[in-house]
Design a protein around this motif. Structure first.
Motif, PDB file in Angstrom:
ATOM      1  N   SER A 197       0.758  -1.218  -0.175  1.00 21.50           N
ATOM      2  CA  SER A 197       0.292   0.220  -0.088  1.00 21.50           C
ATOM      3  C   SER A 197       0.748   1.089  -0.010  1.00 21.50           C
ATOM      4  O   SER A 197       0.571   2.265  -0.550  1.00 21.50           O
ATOM      5  N   PRO A 222      -1.471   5.151  -1.170  1.00 14.91           N
ATOM      6  CA  PRO A 222      -2.235   4.061  -1.547  1.00 14.91           C
ATOM      7  C   PRO A 222      -3.137   3.888  -2.922  1.00 14.91           C
ATOM      8  O   PRO A 222      -3.796   4.928  -3.185  1.00 14.91           O
ATOM      9  N   THR A 245      -6.498   7.122   1.403  1.00 16.30           N
ATOM     10  CA  THR A 245      -6.914   5.953   0.965  1.00 16.30           C
ATOM     11  C   THR A 245      -8.588   5.726   0.574  1.00 16.30           C
ATOM     12  O   THR A 245      -9.268   6.310   1.382  1.00 16.30           O
ATOM     13  N   SER A 272      -5.938  -4.520   1.900  1.00 19.99           N
ATOM     14  CA  SER A 272      -4.538  -4.212   2.267  1.00 19.99           C
ATOM     15  C   SER A 272      -3.696  -5.217   2.623  1.00 19.99           C
ATOM     16  O   SER A 272      -4.096  -6.265   3.119  1.00 19.99           O
TER      17      SER A 272
END
Length: 881
Positions: free
Chosen positions: A403, A451, A506, A558
């Motif tokens: 990520s 990410p 994210t 993730s």
């Protein structure tokens, strides 16, 4: 022989006689020995021109006009001590009647004295034209009409005069030798005619030439200066030096006025030039011969490197300048990287530019130049430092990514010298740079990335501040980021609150919390994307849980978040009670919830403000004894359980006081019929508030409290005389009593009997009655009686008896009687004394031996053991004694 000659001969005789009489303690006095002679035995010679070479006499004159007999220091052969100097004896004075003035050359003879010599004319000393460092040539002329037999040359420097005799009257020239170089000499002359001496000539002065210094080898020099060092004869008189050096056809002179100087520096010289150098010394206007000559070249000037003009991966071009006044024949370029240096010669003295080739890419080079004049090299020029340009790396592949990071590898040309890599990566219009300072690294991870973002990556190499061309680009997209679990601060025995943060950049649609209880994995879904905490419930007390999280964006998950380990609090133990205790220990028992996971107990006990802790590592134990406690102290006790670093709430408190320590009765100090005094000691560490003394005789105990804790002595009173008492003690701390102390046993002294009376007595017995205190405990009486110094004792073992008869007494004797009572081995004081005399025995009338009208003679006898002091005789007739 003339009269004058006779006088001179006599004068010599006197001088010799004086020398002989003085022996080794006087200085020899002679006429000055001539420095030359015309005989074969004399070392001095006269040439055809009449020049005489002389040496100064060893004799020392007392003045410039010393008589022809002068003094000198000498040493008697065989002796090492210098001889004392005596003043010369003046020659005999001539009477004025014997001759006329010194200007009258006529002679007069008298019948008594004969012919006398007139005073001769002095010589005329010419100017001095010939001299050197150690000699002076003196010439003179002489009046032809003067009669004389010798010359005397007097010369000196300072206060010391020297004399030379010239016995050849034809000589007009003499050389003074062994002179001090550079010294100023004053010279005059006299003529002698037998014993007559002329006036001195006019003085002439001449300075000898000083000696030249000797130049030593030259060891110190640079581009514009040479240090010249020299030595100088210590005996030379001089006042300055002069250094002369030649630069081609130019002569330069340097004056050195310090006579102590033995070196000086010639400055302002031409770099790289060869100099010829010699020296002179001066004494006033006199100059020495030239010294030895030495040659020395100055160092050429160093070039000055102006700068680097161009450079690339394998070459460096630079320029330099050169001082126009320097004499030189070539340049030498020195360059190196690390400890290795290379040299390039440039023989064209007009060149001022050079290019170094075949260099290592990215290497730091130090460059300087030297110039040469013959074999003399200049100092190194200024250094210039230049690094070549390194070659660029080649990115091989993207190996892993997540990520927030991308890992990739690259390769690098092995011949390039460099000190770091630079990674350039960006998304959109923004570029970021990461430096990699380890030159052996061929792999890097870019972190803190956004990410899900697409990144373009290339690289450059640096060697110091020199950068390569960029490498080819590579592209890679990151994974979405995982949440970050914060530290867990809120928990209890069955639940844990988990909190986390989430990167704002994210994109995601849910969380997943995973926790492990041993080998079991439990998952909790959190669909609220704004949630940042949740509570895990139904957990086991004291259990360790490993917790991590995931975030999801559609089907992309993730990486695992950071993992947090947390243990729930264990349940607290329940202290059941105190089972036993004494002065220094308390035994505690407890129970524990069976479902709790824990690894140890902790017992906390407090006395005052001080906490003490005992660990119990055996989880099966439910009983413990606290030891080494303070006697009589109140302790508050609770417990906790631990599961690794998690601790339970404390249990409820229980309180217990330890028993105080018992006193120790040390001993009985004093006692009498009704009291006993004793002392005791007490452990200093015991906490207590009072003592209790217990004493008794038989089955009855009595108690005395002592509330002063500092007291260590007590007296028991109102005791029964003669009674045996058992005594011990206890200490109290609040309501807690110590064990009984040691016992001590002591009997009081019984009271003495009281003799009441002597009831009856006769010649051999006395009857005594007495009384006794009813409260006294005793087991016998003792009656003591005596007459004179002898006592007798009668024991009465019946304690109820109060009357006794003493028998077998001496008739008529006075008796002292007293009593004592005993209780075991303890005896009372003596009773009161009573005194009673027994009745003496009567005499026995034996017979009436004679009698008449008015008298009767009676005889009697007496018992021998009776004590009496008189007799009384009774008659029935008149009842008289």
């Amino acid at each position: 022989m003339s009269i004058a000659k006779m006088k001179v001969t006599f004068y010599f005789f006197v001088v010799i006689a004086v020398f002989q009489s003085n022996g080794a303690t006087t200085t020899q006095k002679t006429t000055t020995t001539p420095a030359f002679s015309t005989t074969a035995e004399d070392a001095s010679t006269t040439d055809n021109t009449g020049e005489l070479t002389t040496k100064p006499s060893d004799l020392t004159s007392k003045g410039a006009f010393t008589q022809f007999l002068s003094s000198a220091e000498s040493t008697i052969p065989g002796s090492t001590s210098p001889l004392a100097t005596t003043e010369p004896t003046a020659p005999p004075a001539f009477d004025t009647t014997e001759f006329e003035s010194t200007t009258n050359t006529a002679t007069t003879e008298t019948p008594s004295s004969g012919r006398l010599a007139t005073v001769p004319m002095p010589p005329l000393v010419d100017d001095i034209t010939t001299f050197n460092s150690t000699s002076i040539l003196v010439t003179w002329s002489m009046d032809e009409n003067t009669t004389f037999d010798r010359f005397e040359i007097v010369y000196g420097s300072g206060s010391t005069d020297m004399i030379v005799e010239v016995n050849d009257t034809d000589v007009r020239r003499a050389t003074l030798t062994d002179l001090v170089p550079g010294e100023l000499y004053v010279i005059n002359m006299r003529t002698y005619s037998e014993d007559q001496v002329s006036e001195p000539s006019d003085n002439v002065s001449q300075r000898t030439k000083p000696l030249a210094p000797i130049i030593e080898s030259i060891t110190t020099y640079n581009s514009t200066s040479i240090i010249v060092s020299w030595t100088m004869d210590d005996n030379t008189v001089f006042d300055r030096f002069e250094i002369v050096y030649f630069d081609g056809s130019d002569q330069i002179t340097v004056h050195v006025n310090d006579t102590d100087a033995r070196n000086t520096t010639l400055t302002g010289l031409v770099p790289g030039e060869l100099y010829d150098i010699y020296m002179l010394s001066y004494s006033e206007d006199q100059v020495s011969e030239q010294s030895n000559s030495v040659s020395q070249r100055t160092m050429p000037m160093s070039p000055v490197v102006d700068g680097i003009t161009t450079f690339n991966s394998t070459s460096i071009t630079f320029t330099w300048s050169m001082d126009e006044n320097t004499t030189f024949d070539r340049f030498e370029i020195v360059y190196g990287a690390g400890s290795t240096y290379m040299v390039v010669e440039v023989n064209d003295t007009d060149v001022r530019r050079a290019t170094l080739t075949d260099l290592v890419p990215g290497e730091m080079y130090v460059i300087y130049i030297r110039s040469y004049s013959d074999n003399y090299v200049s100092a190194d020029s200024n250094n210039v430092i230049q690094r070549t340009v390194p070659t660029q790396p080649l990115i091989d592949d993207i190996t892993t990514f997540n990520s927030t990071s991308i890992t990739f590898t690259w390769s690098m040309d092995e011949n390039t010298t460099f000190d770091r890599f630079e990674i350039v990566y960006g998304s959109g219009s923004t570029d970021m740079i990461v430096e990699v300072n380890d030159t052996d690294v061929r792999r890097a991870t870019l972190t803190d990335l956004v990410p899900g973002e697409l990144y373009v990556i290339n690289m450059r190499t640096y060697s110091e501040d020199h950068v390569s061309e960029p490498s080819d680009n590579v592209s890679q997209r990151t994974k979405p980021v995982a949440p970050i679990i914060e530290s867990i601060t809120t928990y209890n025995s069955t639940s844990i609150i988990v909190s986390w943060t989430m990167d704002d950049n994210t994109v995601f649609d849910r969380f997943e919390i995973v926790y492990l209880d041993g080998s079991d994995e439990i998952t909790v879904h959190v669909n609220d994307t704004d949630a940042r905490n949740t509570t895990l419930t139904g957990l086991v007390p004291g259990e360790l849980y490993d917790i991590y999280m995931l975030s999801y964006s559609e089907d992309q998950v993730s990486e695992q978040s950071n993992s947090e380990s947390h243990r729930t609090m264990p349940m607290s133990p329940v202290v059941d009670g105190i089972t036993i205790y004494n002065s220094t220990s308390i035994t505690v028992t407890w129970s524990m919830d069976e479902n709790t996971t824990f690894d140890r107990f902790e017992i906390v006990y407090v006395a005052g403000s001080t906490d003490m802790i005992v660990e119990v590592n055996d989880t099966n134990v439910r009983r413990a004894t606290l030891t080494y406690l303070v006697p009589g102290e109140l302790y508050v006790i609770n417990m906790r359980t631990y599961s690794e670093d998690q601790v339970s709430e404390p249990s409820d408190n229980v309180s217990q006081r330890t028993m105080p320590m018992s006193p120790v009765v040390d001993g009985i100090t004093t006692f009498n019929s009704t009291s006993i005094t004793f002392t005791w000691s007490m452990d200093e560490n015991t906490t207590f508030d009072r003592f209790e003394i217990v004493y008794g005789a038989g089955s009855t105990d009595m108690i005395v409290e002592v509330n002063d804790t500092d007291v260590r002595r007590a007296t028991l009173t109102d005791l029964v005389p003669g009674e045996l008492y058992v005594i011990y003690m206890r200490s109290y701390s609040d309501n807690y009593v110590s064990a009984d102390s040691n016992n001590v046993i002591q009997r009081t002294v019984p009271t003495q009997p009281q003799i009441d009376d002597i009831t009856t007595f006769n010649s051999t017995s006395l009857t005594v009655t007495w009384s006794m205190d009813e409260n006294t405990t005793f087991d016998r009486f003792e009656i003591v009686y005596g007459s004179g110094s002898t006592d007798m004792i009668v024991e009465v073992n019946d304690t109820d008896v109060r009357r006794a008869t003493l028998t077998d007494l001496v008739p008529g004797e006075l008796y002292v009687i007293y009593m004592r009572s005993y209780s075991d081995d303890y005896v009372s004081a003596d009773s009161n004394n009573v005194i009673q005399r027994t009745v003496p025995m009567p005499p026995q009338i034996d017979d009436i031996t004679t009698f008449n009208s008015t008298s009767i003679t009676v005889t009697w006898s007496m018992v021998e053991n009776t004590t009496f002091d008189r007799l009384r005789l009774y008659t029935d007739l008149d009842q008289q004694t």
